[in-house]
Design a protein around this motif. Structure first.
Motif, PDB file in Angstrom:
ATOM      1  N   SER A   1       0.836  -1.206   0.000  1.00  0.00           N
ATOM      2  CA  SER A   1       0.000   0.000   0.000  1.00  0.00           C
ATOM      3  C   SER A   1       0.870   1.255   0.000  1.00  0.00           C
ATOM      4  CB  SER A   1      -0.899   0.009   1.237  1.00  0.00           C
ATOM      5  OG  SER A   1      -1.441   1.305   1.409  1.00  0.00           O
ATOM      6  N   THR A   2       0.448   2.239  -0.766  1.00  0.00           N
ATOM      7  CA  THR A   2       1.154   3.528  -0.761  1.00  0.00           C
ATOM      8  C   THR A   2       0.219   4.650  -0.300  1.00  0.00           C
ATOM      9  OG1 THR A   2       0.601   3.798  -3.082  1.00  0.00           O
ATOM     10  CG2 THR A   2       2.793   2.937  -2.591  1.00  0.00           C
ATOM     11  N   VAL A   3      -0.939   4.292   0.243  1.00  0.00           N
ATOM     12  CA  VAL A   3      -1.904   5.326   0.651  1.00  0.00           C
ATOM     13  C   VAL A   3      -2.250   5.267   2.140  1.00  0.00           C
ATOM     14  CG1 VAL A   3      -2.978   5.520  -1.630  1.00  0.00           C
ATOM     15  CG2 VAL A   3      -3.860   3.838  -0.005  1.00  0.00           C
ATOM     16  N   ASP A   4      -1.584   4.407   2.885  1.00  0.00           N
ATOM     17  CA  ASP A   4      -1.921   4.254   4.304  1.00  0.00           C
ATOM     18  C   ASP A   4      -0.761   4.673   5.196  1.00  0.00           C
ATOM     19  OD1 ASP A   4      -4.650   3.009   4.118  1.00  0.00           O
ATOM     20  OD2 ASP A   4      -3.526   1.575   2.923  1.00  0.00           O
TER      21      ASP A   4
ATOM     22  N   ASP B   1      -4.547   3.743  11.825  1.00  0.00           N
ATOM     23  CA  ASP B   1      -5.663   4.350  11.089  1.00  0.00           C
ATOM     24  C   ASP B   1      -6.909   4.162  11.942  1.00  0.00           C
ATOM     25  OD1 ASP B   1      -7.463   5.296   9.246  1.00  0.00           O
ATOM     26  OD2 ASP B   1      -7.317   3.577   7.903  1.00  0.00           O
TER      27      ASP B   1
ATOM     28  N   TRP C   1      -2.071  12.659  10.405  1.00  0.00           N
ATOM     29  CA  TRP C   1      -2.634  12.971   9.094  1.00  0.00           C
ATOM     30  C   TRP C   1      -4.140  12.856   9.248  1.00  0.00           C
ATOM     31  CZ3 TRP C   1       0.407   9.849   4.775  1.00  0.00           C
ATOM     32  CH2 TRP C   1       1.756  10.237   4.801  1.00  0.00           C
TER      33      TRP C   1
ATOM     34  N   ARG D   1      -7.893  12.447   7.850  1.00  0.00           N
ATOM     35  CA  ARG D   1      -8.568  11.852   6.683  1.00  0.00           C
ATOM     36  C   ARG D   1     -10.030  12.274   6.696  1.00  0.00           C
ATOM     37  NH1 ARG D   1      -6.588   5.765   5.693  1.00  0.00           N
ATOM     38  NH2 ARG D   1      -5.080   6.445   4.156  1.00  0.00           N
TER      39      ARG D   1
ATOM     40  N   ASP E   1      -5.864  14.257   3.921  1.00  0.00           N
ATOM     41  CA  ASP E   1      -6.214  13.457   2.745  1.00  0.00           C
ATOM     42  C   ASP E   1      -7.719  13.525   2.548  1.00  0.00           C
ATOM     43  OD1 ASP E   1      -3.673  12.446   1.920  1.00  0.00           O
ATOM     44  OD2 ASP E   1      -3.678  11.180   3.711  1.00  0.00           O
TER      45      ASP E   1
ATOM     46  N   LEU F   1     -10.596  12.035   0.807  1.00  0.00           N
ATOM     47  CA  LEU F   1     -10.813  10.733   0.171  1.00  0.00           C
ATOM     48  C   LEU F   1     -12.163  10.734  -0.535  1.00  0.00           C
ATOM     49  CD1 LEU F   1      -9.701   8.564   3.249  1.00  0.00           C
ATOM     50  CD2 LEU F   1      -8.283   9.368   1.350  1.00  0.00           C
TER      51      LEU F   1
END
Ligand code: SF4
Length: 280
Positions: free
Chosen positions: A51-54, A142, A200, A202, A233, A235
């Motif tokens: 994963s590159t989004v977590d 998360d 971060w 979300r 972010d 989403l």
């Protein structure tokens, strides 16, 4: 019951959390209670890699089962029920992370615990983070933040980055959207700021539900005032989880909601940027 007996024969690793997984656990109530108290055992939907989004870099992600929210737009409703997860002994979960430790360091990535809501299994989460940190692996949580008070200040130190979801601002709208109060999430956000933890934010953008200027504006101001939000972010809502609602026989109220158009995403990002935040 021996830990080995609890391991499901289904593969722990999945290509994507969008894979529908249910009824993977056949564990007694007392074993669940003990697992939650000790963290010796976790209930996981799956592990995914790449994963590159977590979180920063390339991540290994463990998806936990169990969530106290019932978000109308949830794309993983099979993770709501902890018993839909696979019972995984702590050592096995640590072993899974350890397999990737060299690669994760090279790719400046790390380990992310997502869900579901990981803090439903707070003891398991803390022990996993502690083990990952001991291997020198970057850790990220998360979370919807609702159970943030379960973590002590010392335990927060084991988490390098919190990906905190804020779903709405208006208390009534938040209740309609998630089934729960917004207060505990905001309290956790304030505490993370006081402790100077990296966060971060979300924000899921759902046309007709979270996209009005009056919803985004106060969240942006709140986030900016915290002073510790490194990025936001935005989403965009999507329909990739629709089939799960159908398979599970759930009443999906967002059947006819379209993903947000580019202009709406840009306007939302601009609202965050206008408060001095980095938004993507
Ligand atoms: S908090 Fe996440 S996992 Fe829980 S219902 Fe909402 S979107 Fe789904």
């Amino acid at each position: 019951m021996l830990a080995e007996q609890l391991i499901s024969k289904d593969p722990l690793e999945s290509k994507s959390p969008f894979e529908l997984r249910v009824h993977q656990s056949q564990v007694s109530e007392s074993a669940v209670k003990r697992a939650l108290e000790t963290g010796d055992l976790g209930f996981l939907h799956s592990f995914t890699t790449g994963s590159t989004v977590d979180g920063p870099g390339v991540r290994v992600v463990a998806w936990t089962a169990g969530c106290q929210f019932r978000c109308l737009y949830c794309h993983n409703p099979d993770t709501w029920n902890m018993m839909n997860g696979m019972p995984v002994p702590l050592d096995q979960a640590i072993g899974e992370i350890s397999r990737y430790r060299h690669g994760l360091k090279i790719m400046a990535g790390g380990f992310t615990l997502s869900g579901g809501e990981p803090l439903m299994q707070d003891r398991f989460a803390v022990r996993l983070f502690t083990a990952a940190k001991a291997m020198g692996i970057h850790t990220a949580l998360d979370t919807n933040g609702y159970l943030g008070e379960r973590l002590s200040d010392k335990e927060l130190e084991e988490i390098d980055l919190v990906l905190l979801d804020i779903k709405s601002w208006d208390p009534e709208r938040h209740r309609q959207l998630t089934g729960k109060e917004i207060g505990p999430t905001l309290d956790f956000a304030r505490r993370l700021a006081q402790r100077q933890r990296r966060v971060w934010l979300r924000f899921v953008l759902v046309p007709g539900f979270t996209d009005d200027v009056e919803t985004v504006g106060p969240i942006a101001r709140f986030a900016a005032e915290l002073g510790n939000i490194e990025r936001v972010d935005v989403l965009p809502f999507h329909q990739m989880g629709r089939f799960k609602w159908k398979e599970l026989g759930l009443d999906y109220k967002l059947e006819h909601v379209e993903p947000p158009v580019r202009e709406l995403i840009d306007r939302t990002c601009a609202q965050f940027r206008n408060e001095g935040l980095k938004a993507f």
